[in-house]
Design a protein around this motif. Structure first.
Motif, PDB file in Angstrom:
ATOM      1  N   ALA A  40       0.823  -1.251  -0.218  1.00  0.00           N
ATOM      2  CA  ALA A  40      -0.053  -0.043  -0.038  1.00  0.00           C
ATOM      3  C   ALA A  40       0.939   1.207  -0.153  1.00  0.00           C
ATOM      4  CB  ALA A  40      -0.872  -0.076   1.237  1.00  0.00           C
ATOM      5  N   GLY A  41       1.785   1.498   0.884  1.00  0.00           N
ATOM      6  CA  GLY A  41       2.557   2.660   1.050  1.00  0.00           C
ATOM      7  C   GLY A  41       3.411   2.701  -0.082  1.00  0.00           C
ATOM      8  N   VAL A  73      -3.975   9.255  -6.072  1.00  0.00           N
ATOM      9  CA  VAL A  73      -3.751   8.125  -4.764  1.00  0.00           C
ATOM     10  C   VAL A  73      -5.323   7.850  -4.388  1.00  0.00           C
ATOM     11  CG1 VAL A  73      -3.277   7.846  -2.533  1.00  0.00           C
ATOM     12  CG2 VAL A  73      -1.758   8.897  -4.192  1.00  0.00           C
ATOM     13  N   LEU A  74      -6.317   9.007  -4.296  1.00  0.00           N
ATOM     14  CA  LEU A  74      -7.719   8.590  -3.878  1.00  0.00           C
ATOM     15  C   LEU A  74      -8.242   8.050  -4.930  1.00  0.00           C
ATOM     16  CD1 LEU A  74      -8.741  12.280  -2.670  1.00  0.00           C
ATOM     17  CD2 LEU A  74      -8.177  10.185  -1.193  1.00  0.00           C
ATOM     18  N   ARG A  75      -8.135   8.058  -6.283  1.00  0.00           N
ATOM     19  CA  ARG A  75      -8.797   7.304  -7.261  1.00  0.00           C
ATOM     20  C   ARG A  75      -8.147   5.928  -7.199  1.00  0.00           C
ATOM     21  NH1 ARG A  75      -8.388  12.109 -10.472  1.00  0.00           N
ATOM     22  NH2 ARG A  75      -6.500  11.628 -11.035  1.00  0.00           N
ATOM     23  N   ALA A  76      -6.877   5.807  -6.906  1.00  0.00           N
ATOM     24  CA  ALA A  76      -6.351   4.310  -6.865  1.00  0.00           C
ATOM     25  C   ALA A  76      -6.742   3.332  -5.757  1.00  0.00           C
ATOM     26  CB  ALA A  76      -4.813   4.356  -6.593  1.00  0.00           C
ATOM     27  N   VAL A  77      -7.296   4.275  -4.880  1.00  0.00           N
ATOM     28  CA  VAL A  77      -7.984   3.430  -3.626  1.00  0.00           C
ATOM     29  C   VAL A  77      -9.317   2.859  -3.932  1.00  0.00           C
ATOM     30  CG1 VAL A  77      -8.974   3.601  -1.307  1.00  0.00           C
ATOM     31  CG2 VAL A  77      -6.674   4.583  -1.849  1.00  0.00           C
ATOM     32  N   ASP A  79     -10.249   2.513  -7.211  1.00  0.00           N
ATOM     33  CA  ASP A  79     -10.208   1.504  -8.206  1.00  0.00           C
ATOM     34  C   ASP A  79      -9.615   0.122  -7.809  1.00  0.00           C
ATOM     35  OD1 ASP A  79     -11.064   3.626  -9.663  1.00  0.00           O
ATOM     36  OD2 ASP A  79      -9.275   4.227 -10.779  1.00  0.00           O
ATOM     37  N   GLY A  80      -9.110   0.116  -6.416  1.00  0.00           N
ATOM     38  CA  GLY A  80      -8.553  -1.202  -5.902  1.00  0.00           C
ATOM     39  C   GLY A  80      -7.316  -1.432  -6.454  1.00  0.00           C
ATOM     40  N   ARG A  81      -6.531  -0.307  -7.028  1.00  0.00           N
ATOM     41  CA  ARG A  81      -4.960  -0.152  -7.084  1.00  0.00           C
ATOM     42  C   ARG A  81      -4.180  -0.084  -5.848  1.00  0.00           C
ATOM     43  NH1 ARG A  81      -3.802   4.466 -10.698  1.00  0.00           N
ATOM     44  NH2 ARG A  81      -5.957   4.876 -10.259  1.00  0.00           N
ATOM     45  N   GLY A  82      -4.809  -0.321  -4.814  1.00  0.00           N
ATOM     46  CA  GLY A  82      -4.176   0.021  -3.444  1.00  0.00           C
ATOM     47  C   GLY A  82      -5.042  -0.309  -2.374  1.00  0.00           C
ATOM     48  N   LYS A  83      -4.672   0.011  -1.130  1.00  0.00           N
ATOM     49  CA  LYS A  83      -5.448  -0.414  -0.045  1.00  0.00           C
ATOM     50  C   LYS A  83      -6.089   0.976   0.642  1.00  0.00           C
ATOM     51  CE  LYS A  83      -2.846  -4.257   1.660  1.00  0.00           C
ATOM     52  NZ  LYS A  83      -2.081  -5.070   2.784  1.00  0.00           N
ATOM     53  N   ALA A 153      -1.473  14.391   4.522  1.00  0.00           N
ATOM     54  CA  ALA A 153      -0.736  13.494   3.579  1.00  0.00           C
ATOM     55  C   ALA A 153      -1.355  13.594   2.218  1.00  0.00           C
ATOM     56  CB  ALA A 153      -0.799  12.219   4.284  1.00  0.00           C
ATOM     57  N   ILE A 154      -0.519  13.126   1.425  1.00  0.00           N
ATOM     58  CA  ILE A 154      -1.397  12.776   0.059  1.00  0.00           C
ATOM     59  C   ILE A 154      -2.288  11.613   0.205  1.00  0.00           C
ATOM     60  CG2 ILE A 154      -0.645  12.153  -2.575  1.00  0.00           C
ATOM     61  CD1 ILE A 154       0.202  14.916  -1.961  1.00  0.00           C
ATOM     62  N   GLY A 155      -3.563  11.880  -0.411  1.00  0.00           N
ATOM     63  CA  GLY A 155      -4.301  10.577  -0.320  1.00  0.00           C
ATOM     64  C   GLY A 155      -5.085  10.570   0.998  1.00  0.00           C
TER      65      GLY A 155
END
Length: 260
Positions: A40-41, A73-77, A79-83, A153-155
């Motif tokens: 994730a990080g 980073v918000l979009r990635a969460v 979209d399931g590209r992170g946690k 923080a970013i995200g």
């Protein structure tokens, strides 16, 4: 001309969630410290490093590039590209010749070395806020149990492009700009960083020494540093921007912190 070098060490972590960019041709120096745990990080920090670099290369203004990384980073969460909960700090300098703009979110830092170590970025952190309110001293902040709690923080959280700190400066011969994650300055005292920066060795050797000292001091977190130096001599009538001063450290052991 400027020269930009960077190094990172995993230290005692299972993975390295730090990312850096050190590109003299693009004039980009960046450190991103990811958070949110394994898988994730490092994703969040990679998104920040890639997004900011790509947008700066396309001519996007610095603050807009950093804010775009926050949105990505918000979009990635989503979209399931992170946690859920992943995020990153960032400190980034964008150079045009020897002039630069500097922006940051979180507690990754920027220092100017010019015979003394001058912290020029102010942490978005709980202890920084406590110092500004006069609740704790600078020395107490360095060992405070909440020293690693960041307030932006970013995200994470709600902020816009205009909330991103942005300062302008210039780098001349004999000066260096140091960007680093908290893994460095938590493990190496500011005066010790100053002593390394004062040593008559190459920038690469200085980076090696900084990371070696952090590791010798049992630095637990990922350790990342990017160092920029310049060979430019200031012109007689050149206007030199005044940089903010957050803290100062000297090779004789003197330190001082200035509240906002």
């Amino acid at each position: 001309m400027i020269s930009i070098l960077g190094k990172s060490n995993i230290a005692q972590r299972a993975t390295n969630e730090d990312r850096f960019v050190a590109d003299s041709n693009w004039g980009i120096a960046l450190v991103a410290d990811g958070m949110g745990g394994p898988a994730a990080g490092e994703i969040a920090a990679s998104i920040v490093a890639n997004q900011v670099t790509d947008l700066l290369d396309q001519g996007t203004p610095l603050a807009a590039a950093v804010y775009s990384a926050h949105q990505e980073v918000l979009r990635a969460v989503e979209d399931g590209r992170g946690k859920i909960g992943m995020g990153s700090t960032v400190v980034v300098a964008h150079f045009s010749g020897h002039h630069f703009e500097l922006a940051w979110i979180g507690d990754s830092r920027a220092y100017l070395w010019n015979g003394e170590l001058r912290q020029i970025s102010r942490d978005h952190s709980q202890v920084e806020a406590m110092m500004s309110r006069g609740e704790i001293s600078y020395s107490e902040a360095t060992s405070h149990p909440n020293k690693n709690i960041i307030t932006r923080a970013i995200g994470h959280g709600k902020f816009n492009e205009h909330d991103i700190p942005l300062i302008k400066g210039a780098l001349f011969h004999g000066e260096k700009l140091l960007l680093c994650s908290d893994g460095l300055y938590d493990a190496v005292a500011a005066c010790d960083i100053a002593r390394v920066m004062n040593s008559a060795i190459s920038s690469e050797q200085q980076l090696d020494q900084l990371l070696a000292i952090a590791l010798a001091n049992n630095g637990a977190d990922n350790i990342t540093a990017v160092l920029v130096d310049s060979d430019v001599i200031p012109q007689e009538n050149e206007i030199i921007p005044t940089l903010p001063l957050v803290a100062i450290a000297r090779i004789d052991g003197f330190t001082e912190h200035f509240t906002a």
